[in-house]
Design a protein around this motif. Structure first.
Motif, PDB file in Angstrom:
ATOM      1  N   ALA A   1      15.829  14.751  15.050  1.00  0.00           N
ATOM      2  CA  ALA A   1      16.313  13.411  15.408  1.00  0.00           C
ATOM      3  C   ALA A   1      17.695  13.173  14.819  1.00  0.00           C
ATOM      4  CB  ALA A   1      15.331  12.347  14.921  1.00  0.00           C
ATOM      5  N   ASN A   2      17.901  13.654  13.586  1.00  0.00           N
ATOM      6  CA  ASN A   2      19.185  13.489  12.923  1.00  0.00           C
ATOM      7  C   ASN A   2      20.319  14.134  13.718  1.00  0.00           C
ATOM      8  OD1 ASN A   2      20.757  12.531  10.733  1.00  0.00           O
ATOM      9  ND2 ASN A   2      20.807  14.599   9.897  1.00  0.00           N
TER      10      ASN A   2
ATOM     11  N   ASP B   1      31.531   5.281  30.036  1.00  0.00           N
ATOM     12  CA  ASP B   1      31.144   6.692  30.139  1.00  0.00           C
ATOM     13  C   ASP B   1      30.607   7.196  28.804  1.00  0.00           C
ATOM     14  OD1 ASP B   1      31.064   9.317  31.499  1.00  0.00           O
ATOM     15  OD2 ASP B   1      32.637   9.825  30.048  1.00  0.00           O
ATOM     16  N   ARG B   2      31.244   6.830  27.721  1.00  0.00           N
ATOM     17  CA  ARG B   2      30.791   7.265  26.394  1.00  0.00           C
ATOM     18  C   ARG B   2      29.445   6.647  26.045  1.00  0.00           C
ATOM     19  NH1 ARG B   2      36.753   7.775  24.323  1.00  0.00           N
ATOM     20  NH2 ARG B   2      36.991   9.945  24.939  1.00  0.00           N
ATOM     21  N   VAL B   3      29.253   5.396  26.423  1.00  0.00           N
ATOM     22  CA  VAL B   3      27.962   4.753  26.160  1.00  0.00           C
ATOM     23  C   VAL B   3      26.862   5.434  26.975  1.00  0.00           C
ATOM     24  CG1 VAL B   3      26.645   2.598  26.385  1.00  0.00           C
ATOM     25  CG2 VAL B   3      28.973   2.566  25.444  1.00  0.00           C
ATOM     26  N   ARG B   4      27.161   5.859  28.185  1.00  0.00           N
ATOM     27  CA  ARG B   4      26.181   6.622  28.971  1.00  0.00           C
ATOM     28  C   ARG B   4      25.796   7.919  28.248  1.00  0.00           C
ATOM     29  NH1 ARG B   4      29.385   5.247  33.756  1.00  0.00           N
ATOM     30  NH2 ARG B   4      28.264   3.550  34.789  1.00  0.00           N
ATOM     31  N   LYS B   5      26.781   8.576  27.652  1.00  0.00           N
ATOM     32  CA  LYS B   5      26.498   9.801  26.881  1.00  0.00           C
ATOM     33  C   LYS B   5      25.620   9.493  25.681  1.00  0.00           C
ATOM     34  CE  LYS B   5      30.668  12.171  28.320  1.00  0.00           C
ATOM     35  NZ  LYS B   5      31.998  12.635  27.975  1.00  0.00           N
ATOM     36  N   VAL B   6      25.909   8.408  24.991  1.00  0.00           N
ATOM     37  CA  VAL B   6      25.089   7.996  23.856  1.00  0.00           C
ATOM     38  C   VAL B   6      23.659   7.736  24.330  1.00  0.00           C
ATOM     39  CG1 VAL B   6      24.693   6.154  22.159  1.00  0.00           C
ATOM     40  CG2 VAL B   6      27.003   7.069  22.488  1.00  0.00           C
ATOM     41  N   GLN B   7      23.524   7.038  25.440  1.00  0.00           N
ATOM     42  CA  GLN B   7      22.201   6.733  25.969  1.00  0.00           C
ATOM     43  C   GLN B   7      21.413   8.010  26.279  1.00  0.00           C
ATOM     44  OE1 GLN B   7      21.888   4.852  29.894  1.00  0.00           O
ATOM     45  NE2 GLN B   7      20.486   3.361  28.960  1.00  0.00           N
ATOM     46  N   ARG B   8      22.081   8.996  26.866  1.00  0.00           N
ATOM     47  CA  ARG B   8      21.408  10.271  27.159  1.00  0.00           C
ATOM     48  C   ARG B   8      20.961  10.958  25.870  1.00  0.00           C
ATOM     49  NH1 ARG B   8      25.252  10.583  31.362  1.00  0.00           N
ATOM     50  NH2 ARG B   8      26.693  11.782  30.089  1.00  0.00           N
ATOM     51  N   LEU B   9      21.804  10.956  24.862  1.00  0.00           N
ATOM     52  CA  LEU B   9      21.435  11.559  23.579  1.00  0.00           C
ATOM     53  C   LEU B   9      20.253  10.828  22.944  1.00  0.00           C
ATOM     54  CD1 LEU B   9      25.016  12.164  22.200  1.00  0.00           C
ATOM     55  CD2 LEU B   9      23.366  13.948  22.799  1.00  0.00           C
ATOM     56  N   LEU B  10      20.282   9.516  22.982  1.00  0.00           N
ATOM     57  CA  LEU B  10      19.199   8.738  22.383  1.00  0.00           C
ATOM     58  C   LEU B  10      17.888   8.920  23.133  1.00  0.00           C
ATOM     59  CD1 LEU B  10      20.991   5.387  21.457  1.00  0.00           C
ATOM     60  CD2 LEU B  10      20.577   7.411  20.031  1.00  0.00           C
ATOM     61  N   SER B  11      17.964   9.225  24.409  1.00  0.00           N
ATOM     62  CA  SER B  11      16.737   9.434  25.182  1.00  0.00           C
ATOM     63  C   SER B  11      15.981  10.675  24.700  1.00  0.00           C
ATOM     64  CB  SER B  11      17.047   9.541  26.672  1.00  0.00           C
ATOM     65  OG  SER B  11      17.670  10.784  26.980  1.00  0.00           O
ATOM     66  N   GLU B  12      16.638  11.533  23.946  1.00  0.00           N
ATOM     67  CA  GLU B  12      16.011  12.733  23.398  1.00  0.00           C
ATOM     68  C   GLU B  12      15.170  12.438  22.151  1.00  0.00           C
ATOM     69  OE1 GLU B  12      16.041  15.710  24.772  1.00  0.00           O
ATOM     70  OE2 GLU B  12      17.377  15.100  26.385  1.00  0.00           O
ATOM     71  N   VAL B  13      15.299  11.218  21.624  1.00  0.00           N
ATOM     72  CA  VAL B  13      14.618  10.870  20.377  1.00  0.00           C
ATOM     73  C   VAL B  13      13.584   9.776  20.647  1.00  0.00           C
ATOM     74  CG1 VAL B  13      14.909  10.053  18.004  1.00  0.00           C
ATOM     75  CG2 VAL B  13      16.747  11.354  19.109  1.00  0.00           C
ATOM     76  N   ASP B  14      12.320  10.090  20.374  1.00  0.00           N
ATOM     77  CA  ASP B  14      11.266   9.083  20.506  1.00  0.00           C
ATOM     78  C   ASP B  14      11.043   8.350  19.191  1.00  0.00           C
ATOM     79  OD1 ASP B  14      10.701   9.592  23.218  1.00  0.00           O
ATOM     80  OD2 ASP B  14       9.478  11.314  22.650  1.00  0.00           O
ATOM     81  N   GLU B  15      11.060   9.107  18.109  1.00  0.00           N
ATOM     82  CA  GLU B  15      10.924   8.508  16.790  1.00  0.00           C
ATOM     83  C   GLU B  15      11.618   9.394  15.769  1.00  0.00           C
ATOM     84  OE1 GLU B  15       6.561   9.922  15.378  1.00  0.00           O
ATOM     85  OE2 GLU B  15       6.634   8.190  16.711  1.00  0.00           O
ATOM     86  N   THR B  16      11.915   8.781  14.638  1.00  0.00           N
ATOM     87  CA  THR B  16      12.710   9.471  13.623  1.00  0.00           C
ATOM     88  C   THR B  16      11.898   9.898  12.411  1.00  0.00           C
ATOM     89  OG1 THR B  16      13.240   7.434  12.452  1.00  0.00           O
ATOM     90  CG2 THR B  16      14.730   8.080  14.262  1.00  0.00           C
ATOM     91  N   GLY B  17      10.691   9.373  12.278  1.00  0.00           N
ATOM     92  CA  GLY B  17       9.910   9.640  11.080  1.00  0.00           C
ATOM     93  C   GLY B  17      10.172   8.628   9.973  1.00  0.00           C
TER      94      GLY B  17
END
Length: 94
Positions: free
Chosen positions: A29-30, A55-71
């Protein structure tokens, strides 16, 4: 009254992601959050054209979609808030 300018919204997005940096979170997640934070920092701190910021916020959104939880509960709260920030920015600029 809150500032709802694109600049203020991207700053809030970055602030949520930056807040996770010092917390003890899952290593995978990190990685995703660190990359998303760097892109959000760029979007929030430079005088960029609206299209570039979106466009950059869309990239951030795609990256965040890879994380369900952080622990970590606090980091999870910031993650959810950052995802909501992305949605608000993209819905307002779509």
């Amino acid at each position: 009254m809150t500032d709802d300018s694109l600049e203020a919204r991207t700053r809030r997005l970055h602030d949520h992601l930056e807040a996770t940096a010092e917390l003890p979170i899952d290593r995978q997640a990190n990685r995703w959050l660190g990359e998303a934070e760097a892109i959000a920092r760029d979007a929030a701190s430079h005088d960029l054209e609206r299209e570039v910021v979106v466009d950059r916020v869309r990239k951030v959104q795609r990256l965040l979609s890879e994380v369900d939880e952080t622990g970590h509960d606090e980091a999870d709260d910031h993650l959810e808030a950052a995802k909501a920030c992305c949605e608000a920015i993209l819905d307002g600029d779509a």
